[in-house]
Design a protein around this motif. Structure first.
Motif: not given
Length: 425
Positions: A368-383
């Motif tokens: 689930i983390q891979s489909a939420t936080l990790n995905a956001a970090v990969m795209m640079g939109i974790e903010d």
């Protein structure tokens, strides 16, 4: 005075509407950062933002909307980093390409976008289509149609005869000689032009087909398709625009070239060797596994006539290997962001990726983390996205049951909020 009174009344009414909040009472809340499950939490949403997350069930103020999810598990909106929102698998798909106009493609895409959102995926990365994907993104952003937040590659970039050459498999009179405007390149100068053209048309990310593909009407599914200087030209040009490059890749040599060129993510990675995994760990390259696509293609290939013979043979040979490659990459420490290749299988079944990932050793909450936080970090939109925290966009979903114990409950999403607006309850 009368005019002033009306002005004050309008101001008061607008302030009242603005102050109205949505109070979400969550029985279980997944903290994807810590991979822990919190109990009895209250999430307060105002406008499109999360304004507080507190323990216990907060009482609403007058006029606040209360969402009772005390018997459910709440988590951030899911993010699928590899979909094809314009189309969906069908035994007539290859013929449909000659029959459908852009308007037909657009109208067919509307239910795909809607079912994706209703399945809990509030953000997707569309990894290549006809260009209709850009218009669909804009229509969703402008509130004209319902769907997830889309970041799109527009058209994929391939060499002549490569996986994303739109004229593969057609008779010669129709082939023509597509160039950078159609996403077909030969040499670094073409590569730069294709990237610039994609940005001009509105692409958010660049996708290259670093190797052959399974579902294209071309004989090879794994050989490298770009020379090193071509890949480097793509990456350098995209970097100037501040956007990432993703590389479709099944074969290992094409992956190595992509990683050396500075590619941000490898999509699929089916025949990846441990040497390439080590390169990705060192370079910080992401893997978007799309296990569901490989498993699905291998199954569809068993249906007589579903794929053209050249596609069928590749799907049976390559598809089912993808799950074990993912397992090895995960254990090696390659960074994983959730992606399914939805469209290769029916949209709305994206949850299946969670099942395949956990079957080979990834813990449920890490998936689930891979489909939420990790995905956001990969795209640079974790903010903005990826977690349920104060100040983030209010993308929130809920399921019944405990996904930390049974990942299959991800199939039935009962609540969907995107940008603070409830789409499913």
């Amino acid at each position: 005075m009368k005019k002033l009174g009306f002005t004050c009344l309008a101001l008061l009414l607008s302030l009242g509407v603005f102050a109205q909040k949505t109070i979400i009472h969550s029985g279980r809340l997944i903290d994807v950062k810590s991979q822990k499950v919190l109990t009895e939490q209250t999430i307060v949403v105002e406008g499109d933002r999360i304004v507080s997350v507190t323990a216990g069930y907060q009482n609403p103020a007058k006029g606040d909307k209360v969402v009772d999810l005390k018997k459910s598990t709440v988590m951030p909106g899911l993010m699928d980093m590899h979909v094809h929102i314009e189309n969906q698998t069908s035994p007539t798909r290859y013929v449909d390409g000659f029959r459908d106009n852009e308007a037909d493609v657009a109208y067919k895409a509307l239910p795909y976008a809607q079912v994706t959102l209703m399945s809990g995926f509030t953000t997707v990365r569309d990894m290549g289509g006809s260009g209709v994907n850009i218009a669909l993104r804009n229509a969703i952003n402008n509130g004209l149609v319902v769907g997830p937040r889309i970041y799109t590659a527009g058209k994929s970039i391939a060499p002549t005869g490569g996986h994303a050459d739109p004229t593969n498999g057609v008779k010669r009179e129709l082939m023509g000689d597509p160039g950078p405007d159609q996403g077909v390149i030969n040499g670094p100068y073409d590569a730069r032009k294709a990237v610039r053209q994609a940005v001009k048309y509105g692409s958010d990310v660049i996708k290259v087909t670093a190797t052959g593909g399974v579902l294209s009407v071309a004989r090879d599914g794994s050989a490298p398709q770009f020379q090193q200087d071509e890949l480097e030209a793509v990456v350098e040009t995209a970097k100037d625009f501040g956007i990432h490059v993703a590389a479709h890749a099944h074969g290992d040599e094409g992956m190595k070239r992509a990683v050396k060129a500075g590619i941000h993510s490898i999509e699929h990675g089916t025949l990846m060797t441990e040497e390439t995994m080590d390169m990705m760990v060192e370079a910080g390259t992401w893997l978007v596994p799309t296990v569901t696509a490989g498993m699905s293609a291998a199954e569809y290939a068993k249906i007589p006539g579903y794929y053209p013979p050249v596609v069928r043979d590749k799907a049976m040979r390559i598809g089912a290997q993808i799950q074990q490659t993912f397992a090895k990459a995960y254990k090696k420490g390659v960074k994983i962001a959730f992606g399914t290749d939805a469209g290769v299988f029916p949209h709305g079944e994206n949850y299946r990726e969670f099942v395949y990932m956990t079957e080979v050793g990834m813990p449920n909450l890490e998936a689930i983390q891979s489909a939420t936080l990790n995905a956001a970090v990969m795209m640079g939109i974790e903010d903005k996205l990826g977690t349920i925290e104060v100040g983030k966009l209010a993308d929130i979903i809920a399921v019944n049951g405990n996904p930390d114990q049974d990942i299959n409950v991800m199939k039935d999403v009962i609540f969907v909020m995107k940008d603070g607006k409830i789409f499913k309850q």
